[in-house]
Design an enzyme around this catalytic site. Structure first.
Site, short mmCIF file in Angstrom:
data_model
loop_
_atom_site.label_atom_id
_atom_site.label_comp_id
_atom_site.label_asym_id
_atom_site.label_seq_id
_atom_site.Cartn_x
_atom_site.Cartn_y
_atom_site.Cartn_z
N TRP A 1 2.36 14.01 -3.67
CA TRP A 1 1.16 13.52 -2.99
C TRP A 1 -0.14 14.00 -3.64
CZ3 TRP A 1 2.10 13.29 3.06
CH2 TRP A 1 3.30 12.63 3.29
N GLU B 1 -0.14 5.13 9.34
CA GLU B 1 0.08 5.22 10.80
C GLU B 1 -0.46 6.50 11.41
OE1 GLU B 1 2.52 5.47 8.57
OE2 GLU B 1 3.52 3.53 8.45
N HIS C 1 16.36 1.89 -2.76
CA HIS C 1 15.75 3.19 -2.50
C HIS C 1 16.91 4.18 -2.43
CE1 HIS C 1 13.38 6.43 -0.95
NE2 HIS C 1 12.33 5.70 -0.67
N ASP D 1 11.50 2.57 6.98
CA ASP D 1 12.58 3.54 6.79
C ASP D 1 13.72 3.31 7.78
OD1 ASP D 1 10.77 4.58 5.04
OD2 ASP D 1 10.30 6.36 6.22
N ASP E 1 2.20 3.57 0.71
CA ASP E 1 2.93 4.07 1.87
C ASP E 1 1.99 4.52 2.99
OD1 ASP E 1 5.25 4.62 3.26
OD2 ASP E 1 5.76 6.43 2.12
N GLN F 1 9.16 6.66 -7.44
CA GLN F 1 8.22 7.19 -6.43
C GLN F 1 7.78 8.61 -6.77
OE1 GLN F 1 9.83 7.59 -2.50
NE2 GLN F 1 11.61 8.75 -3.17
#
Lengths: 673, 673
Positions: B292, B396, B532, B460, B393, B276
């Site tokens: 990011w 929301e 993870h 998560d 990912d 990631q």
């Protein structure tokens, strides 16, 4: 003034206005169901609205010079028949009838953006309720009352007991607007007063109420006075209450008496001894708790009547404690249970409620015999042994699914239960011929509690400085009570609640010396000074925990006593004429932002009090309205403005008006050593 | 079947029924306003209903053999014109028009008391939603999700991030009833599906929806299959995904490669490396977080394309990470900002959202150019360097007061945002010619995500055993996704969230060895196994934290690989025919209380899995439906009944059907050493 034409209705009283037109209907009606979950007096209420229909149409049915009967209706068939009674300064709306199967009601009141709204009973966090939606439901006040305080989360964790900004023991379906009008909704149903909309206020009532009243005043204070008179004024406080502090002590005669002697020796002015454990005690995980069987405990207080007499001869009254419950172990419970005086479940069994840690039964106030019975218990077991007063605790715990003697729906009686509890206590005092001598004080209340209860206290605060549940919150509570027409309020000096067991260190808050002293200073400038040891007395700072505290407290008691003529006058002005006692500044002066100034108040018209409500504050910024002021302690003169005032312990910022006719009294109080 | 007379409408499809009469109107309409407060992707939504009017009247406007146009109305003037299209097994209700100023909609469906309700997207706490009122709003799932868990309160304390039983990344306005019907509401507005009433279900939509569909099946599984097909089936998973586990590692080439070599040496079957932090990382108070900016980090992963090739030659695919945000420090943000591709505030500025600890900008998916731009970023920077997949990912966080490029109200686009995010990713895969080879996995979703996203993961979870947010919750999540027509789900093995900093010890939960191993065992019997490291890798137990764990994990990877033919078959049966993969027992067997048995499931028709979801459990009570079963590990035969099954680490209760055509595969898997 009322104007009616085919399309609209307009009612105008001073700057208050109600209106109705198709796109701004005065009423809506509907049907809904609530689900109530109770945990230790805290409620989680889920609302479900099945229908909500504005009544856009209307028809005048009849008309006299003073009243109109008007039918409001929707084309779908919902009807509401109202009578509007109009006088010079008041408007009553009586609901005469309505279509069946309606149990939700809304009334819309035109609002303006900069309007301020006060009241709704005892509010601890916000004074101006404009922009808030205020639920009105009698409950525990909550521990923390703010999600940004970690203690709130701990109180919520096991017991859903954290509360929120609006949770209160004493909601009241009344409010006062800065447009100089008040409103009273005559209903004990769950309600929400919604002041969050730009153009209208919406009052939501979970039944069809009997009556809604509006009244206007010439000024904000005149409006508050009219509201006070409307909901009823209590008797004056007894003369003895002004003579010093009421000391909250416990632990039995052998503990209590030496503490009093020691305090007297140090110069503390004591007018009352409040022994909440007069009926015995128990130790639980919550703290030192009481027995809840309303008979004096001879082992802890041998010959209590004798002790009461002895104290009386020393000028000290004795006060006790009672609440709406009966402990299951007690003799009174057995009797009440046999006689069927207790609140029941729908399966016919008694409803036993766990208040903190042990179950207890509730007296059913809808049963006239049960009322007489509990009145006689108070008369013989409390007044009969010489008590001059008591805390009349609780009143928030009637479960909504209970079954009551007279068939009233418990959901609709819940909010009324503390009012009936006040009425019962008031009748006891009256019937025992003790009016003006006996004082009882309550925390729970609702509409008309004001005229029954002799005194209120603000309930169980945290022993800290938090805005929502500590020392600052009792000032907002007193002011919001004033704006609800209720004048006689006070608090537990030092606060009450410590979560000390089974919680991590970061949550434990204990009453500090500084907090106790600052709280005592604030209480000096209220009608009544009374201490409480708190739920964990040994963990918390007490009035006699060291010499300095006792000396400070003794001095404050003397200041309070020195103010007796002034305070007595204020109380009488309230009980006779409805004049407010503890006032927000805008009841007398032009003030721009009352909410920002809500921790300052006028104590009567002539004293301005700006208590220290933060820890470590040696200098406080104080706003003085446009007038001539004298600093109580130094005699220094101030005119209107913002000042940095030194505030050493013992000397909170207090000012009196230069032109006051009580100047001599204030000088004397300011000079107490 | 449709029956209409003057007074009523009745629509019947199998055991599904809709009706309308005056006292049971099919629809209500109204007007309302919501207030949304967002904190880190968690929402506090206040609802205000101005009107809610049942439409009691109706008039048939036109009629053909297959459809009816009906006007529903109230006498107060509210109107809703609908077209009902009826076939043998489906009913579509199209809303053709409605009176202005309506933005709330309710449809009532007759309910029976013992009916069971499943679906509503990804639900973690409850499988059967009968008796619940289910809000449908895309959000963070919450940390703790239960007020009886102290961690929930800590998550709430500062960030309102504790969630509740219904908070979910992936709500979906669909449900399935045990009366063998499904419902789909075509709306992305905030909705509440209320299954708490005895006689009716009430679906509340915060707009007037375009269409509502009902369909019936011959059995519950047939109903689920029909729903799955209706909302759309994704492409089959790539062949390579079945060849072992996807290892979630991070820290750069020099950290990752030795871990892989070591794991391979110990016999771990690895089919993918998921890095990631391929785009760099940052350390914050929340943990090790990512950069990011969707460009590979040459300092951490020098010559990443070369490394990817090297791994590919070893049979290991490399996967990356992307989300809907752009970090403000990054080159991509600068470009997107200049081009105006970012979501804006109503003052015209960019809307920067603090997701965990740092602000980031959101790509505006309503802007076709922005979509193309982000697609090209993925194509060149991710697929272009050889990545075979990624976590897509978030989704929301669209604020409801944002301003979007195409003028859509953000409040109505919020729930759709993750669907568009899935669609963008799907288009990338399609346009790059990588269908069936590249896999991306999402947590957020809503209606039609199913057909776009290649795979979902459950988000998560806490690294613990809690029912609402730990290992058990991923089973309920998988089952509720199945009952929402979505087959391809998996979880982070071991969970993700540790609150480790700035919280007291009683709140800190770290992944234990036992939890990791039990979670891996459960994941073995899902379509995809992926680890993870969690938000605090160093604080938590990892697959290679000791030899025993690595050996256990290697064995489970081999069991999973041994099941490849069976799993691949299940996936194809779903992607081609909509057949569910992870099923509650009642999709195949008669089961009385599905809710009690919700932590057991069928993995395809022939495997029954009862994972160990409690700590310290050596023996587990397992319910075997009426069939002939073989214990996977011992080969012991069981018939239907309740058994106490020994469950040493590495041997969770798993059974296969004696008559299965996959018996050889199961024997092989059960015999892996």
């Amino acid at each position: 003034m009322i104007e009616i034409n085919d399309k609209s209705i307009r009612l105008k009283l001073g700057s208050f206005e109600l209106m109705h037109k198709k796109d701004f209907p005065m009423f809506a009606v509907g049907y809904g169901e609530n689900t109530y979950e109770m945990s230790h007096g805290n409620f989680n209420i889920s609302k479900y609205y099945k229908i909500k229909i504005p009544l856009r149409e209307f028809k005048v049915i009849s008309k006299t010079s003073e009243s109109y009967e008007i039918l409001f209706y929707s084309h779908s068939g919902e009807e509401l028949k109202c009578r509007f009674n109009i006088s010079m300064d008041a408007l009553n709306i009586e609901i005469l009838s309505h279509s069946e199967q309606l149990n939700r009601f809304w009334i819309y009141i035109p609002a303006s953006e900069n309007e301020e709204i006060y009241g709704c009973g005892e509010q601890y966090s916000y004074l101006n309720l404009r922009s808030k939606r205020v639920p009105l439901w009698v409950s525990e006040q909550g521990v923390g009352r703010n999600k940004r305080e970690i203690i709130t989360h701990f109180a919520n964790f096991k017991d859903d007991a954290g509360g929120d900004w609006y949770t209160t023991y004493f909601p009241q379906p009344t409010f006062v607007s800065s447009k100089n009008y008040y409103a009273i909704v005559h209903s004990y149903a769950y309600s929400e007063f919604d002041f969050s909309h730009r153009d209208f206020h919406e009052l939501e009532i979970h039944e069809i109420p009997q009556k809604i009243e509006f009244g206007v005043g010439e000024s904000l204070i005149d409006t508050v006075i009219k509201l006070s008179k409307n909901i009823g004024l209590p008797n004056p406080l007894p003369e003895w209450i002004y003579n010093g502090v009421i000391l909250g002590l416990q632990g039995g005669r052998d503990v209590v008496m030496p503490k009093i002697m020691n305090a007297l020796e140090k110069g503390l002015k004591i007018t009352g001894l409040w022994i909440q454990d007069w009926e015995g005690k128990r130790i639980t995980t919550f703290g030192k708790q009481l027995m809840w069987n309303w008979v004096y405990d001879e082992s802890m207080y041998p010959d209590l009547p004798g002790m009461i007499n002895q104290l009386k001869s020393m000028g000290i009254r004795t006060l006790g404690y009672i609440n709406t419950f009966l402990a299951l172990e007690g003799s009174l419970y057995k009797e009440a249970s046999q006689k069927g005086y207790l609140v029941k479940k729908n399966n016919g069994e008694e409803y036993h409620v766990v208040v903190t840690t042990f179950p207890a039964a509730l007296v059913d106030f809808t049963n006239p015999e049960a009322r007489e019975w509990i009145k006689n218990v108070i008369k013989s077991n409390m007044i009969g042994i010489g008590l001059s007063g008591w805390m009349a605790d609780f009143g928030e715990y009637l479960p909504t699914d209970a079954v009551l003697y007279d068939g009233t729906q418990a959901e609709l009686y819940h909010n009324r239960y503390p009012v009936e509890w006040a009425k019962i206590n008031a009748e006891v005092v009256q019937e025992a011929g003790k009016k003006g001598e006996v004082v009882f004080f309550m925390r729970a209340g609702n509409l008309y509690s004001a005229k029954y209860s002799t005194l209120f206290w603000h309930g169980d605060q945290l022993v800290n400085w938090s805005r929502d549940d500590g020392l600052p919150s009792v000032i907002v509570a007193a002011l919001s009570m004033t704006m609800s027409g209720i004048g006689l309020t006070h608090s537990d000096i030092g606060g009450y609640t410590t979560l000390a067991k089974n919680v991590p260190d970061i949550v434990v808050t204990k009453r500090t010396k500084e907090l106790f002293m600052r709280w005592a200073e604030q209480a000096t400038f209220t009608p009544v000074m009374r201490t409480h040891e708190g739920n964990w007395p040994d963990e918390n700072w007490q009035f006699d925990s060291d010499e300095e505290t006792l000396e400070h407290f003794a001095r404050m008691s003397k200041v309070h006593y020195a103010l007796k003529p002034y305070i007595k006058h204020l109380v009488e002005e309230y009980t006779c004429k409805g004049k407010p006692i503890i006032m927000p500044l805008n009841l007398k002066y032009k003030v721009d932002n009352v909410e920002e100034l809500k921790y300052q108040y006028l104590f009567g018209e002539d004293l301005l009090v700006a208590p220290v409500v933060e820890s470590g504050q040696n200098v406080k910024k104080v706003f003085l309205p446009d007038d001539e002021w004298i600093h109580l302690w130094s005699g220094k003169k101030y005119s209107g403005g913002i000042y940095e005032i030194e505030t050493p312990i013992g000397y909170p910022p207090v000012f009196y008006r230069l032109s006051s006719r009580w100047k001599d009294i204030f000088e004397k109080a300011g000079g107490v050593e």
